[in-house]
Every structure is written in C-alpha cells, then in structure tokens.
Design an enzyme around this catalytic site. Structure first.
Site, PDB file in Angstrom:
ATOM      1  N   SER A 184      25.211  16.048  24.041  1.00  0.00           N
ATOM      2  CA  SER A 184      25.355  15.615  25.434  1.00  0.00           C
ATOM      3  C   SER A 184      24.893  16.741  26.339  1.00  0.00           C
ATOM      4  O   SER A 184      24.882  17.917  25.930  1.00  0.00           O
ATOM      5  CB  SER A 184      26.837  15.313  25.717  1.00  0.00           C
ATOM      6  OG  SER A 184      27.090  15.141  27.088  1.00  0.00           O
ATOM      7  N   TYR A 203      35.905  17.668  25.466  1.00  0.00           N
ATOM      8  CA  TYR A 203      34.661  17.014  25.076  1.00  0.00           C
ATOM      9  C   TYR A 203      33.503  17.993  25.209  1.00  0.00           C
ATOM     10  O   TYR A 203      32.639  18.086  24.333  1.00  0.00           O
ATOM     11  CB  TYR A 203      34.419  15.776  25.945  1.00  0.00           C
ATOM     12  CG  TYR A 203      33.192  14.981  25.560  1.00  0.00           C
ATOM     13  CD1 TYR A 203      33.239  14.083  24.496  1.00  0.00           C
ATOM     14  CD2 TYR A 203      31.998  15.114  26.258  1.00  0.00           C
ATOM     15  CE1 TYR A 203      32.121  13.344  24.134  1.00  0.00           C
ATOM     16  CE2 TYR A 203      30.869  14.385  25.910  1.00  0.00           C
ATOM     17  CZ  TYR A 203      30.946  13.492  24.843  1.00  0.00           C
ATOM     18  OH  TYR A 203      29.830  12.776  24.478  1.00  0.00           O
TER      19      TYR A 203
END
Length: 252
Positions: free
Chosen positions: A147, A160
């Site tokens: 990501s 995350y």
C-alpha cells in the site's frame, strides 16, 4: 463434507504460467486473477468464503479455487499441495490477502485482535513465501500487495501502516536475496481501488481491472514496484517534499 476445491480439472500447457493468488475471489485479487486468465495463464485462487469461491468458479470454471485461511499452516500446506496436484508447479505467487483495520490508540481497546491483523497482513505472507520457496526454489515471480501506507503510515490506522511497511521491507530484502536465482520480486502499491472494502469511500477510485493492468505491465517490464494512478508520483514526492507529502497522505 464438501471438498475444499471448486472447478473442473483442465489440461496443463507447459507454456503457460501457473499463478496462485491469495484472497483472489474479490477485489484486487479477483482483478489480478482475471487479468492473468485473460492472458492465458493457469490460475489458482484461495479464500475463506465458500460462497465467494463458488461464485468465482461459476464465472471462471477454468481456474482452481481453494478454500483456505492463509493464517493457518495446515491450510497453506493443503493449498500448495492442491496447486502441485493440479499443475505440477507454481510460477507466480501473489500475496494479496489482507485487511485494513482502523485503530485509535486514545481508546482503551486499541489493541483488540492486534495479533490477528499482524498475522494476516504480515506473518502469513512471509510464511507462505517461505513454504513456496521450499517447494519451488526458483519461481518466476513473487508479488506482494502492500500500500502507499507502507511508505506513509495512516493516522487512522497506524498498525496497518506498520504491517505494510514490514511487508515492504521484506519484499525489498528478498528481492536482493533471490536475484541470483532470477526470481522477480514485485511490490504492488495500489491507490484507492473500487472494492467491497472501499464501498463507503466517496473519493475517486481506480477499478480493479486498471490496477491489474498496471501490475501485469510492471511484471512484464521487471519493475520493482507497480504504482497505479497517483501512486506513481508518491516515491518522488516523498523525496522532494517529504513533510508535505506525509501530511497529505497520512490523513487520507
């Protein structure tokens, strides 16, 4: 008991790549599966939902769909055995399965189920990669879906950011380690993508088809990273204006 495999057996063509995609029954994983199938590759996907696996097989009967939880060692072993039995080899592993979890560390329950998040997003893909390399030491490619938050940790989901940064670091080191074997290690950093997980988002999104196209192009060109849409500018912006870029990205 229902078999963990869906889909009919088809003949194997040695000229085709054999691709395994974790979390391949929906979202970016499904987009990648359909892109590999469209270029004539043999594809296996795994997922935890029998309903999603059956829907995937109805749409793509030529593929192999395997019920597996990648956080469980026995499921991973059975999945790789199913791939070996069906195709005899594995050329490309796509570590895609993952989950975005928001955590507010000003709250007392901030670390609830933290181990589950870390296992799914970081530990499991590392373990699966090791198990694939033990069985097939020289795959053509290993793909890790991380990501932009691997480079800039999000304010609303710092863990995350931590696990994706960890996976980014693993991919970077592994790339150098496997270079003598000729294995291509590719990291995909998708932008906001139109998936069930982002259905509530109102900002502009790329389609899974678009993300998959960028990924396959980066794979064909032997790039280190696939950077769809605005992600292609992120590494440069972090070099020339790191503080402003971090402020902008962190609060997305």
């Amino acid at each position: 008991m229902k078999s963990p495999l869906w889909g009919a057996r088809i003949g194997n063509d040695s000229m085709k790549q054999v691709v395994l995609i974790t979390g391949g029954t929906m979202g970016i994983g499904q987009g990648l599966a359909e892109a590999f199938l469209a270029q004539g590759d043999e594809v296996a996907v795994c997922g935890r939902s029998a309903e999603a696996l059956e829907a995937f097989t109805r749409a793509h009967p030529q593929a192999l769909a395997i019920k597996a939880d990648v956080t469980k060692s026995l499921d991973r072993a059975a999945m790789l055995e199913a791939v070996a039995n069906r195709f005899g080899r594995l050329d490309v592993l796509v570590n895609n399965a993952g989950r975005f979890v928001e955590r507010d560390f000003l709250r007392s329950d901030a670390a609830k189920d933290l181990e589950d998040e870390i296992t799914l997003n970081l530990t499991a893909p590392i373990q699966l990669t090791a198990e694939v390399l033990e069985r097939w030491p020289k795959p053509a490619a290993l793909i890790f879906v991380t990501s932009g938050f691997a480079l800039v940790s999000p304010t609303r989901a710092p863990t995350y950011g931590a696990v994706k940064a960890g996976l980014h670091g693993f991919a970077e080191g592994l790339r150098r380690q496997l270079a003598p074997n000729g294995t291509h290690v590719l990291e995909l950093l998708p932008t906001t993508t139109d998936t069930p997980g982002t259905a509530h988002e109102t900002r502009k999104k790329m389609t899974t088809t678009e993300v998959a196209a960028v990924t396959l192009k980066a794979l064909a060109r032997h790039r280190d990273m696939a950077l769809p849409g605005p992600m292609k500018m992120l590494p440069t912006l972090l070099r020339i204006a790191p503080n402003a870029t971090k402020r902008m990205v962190a609060d997305i």
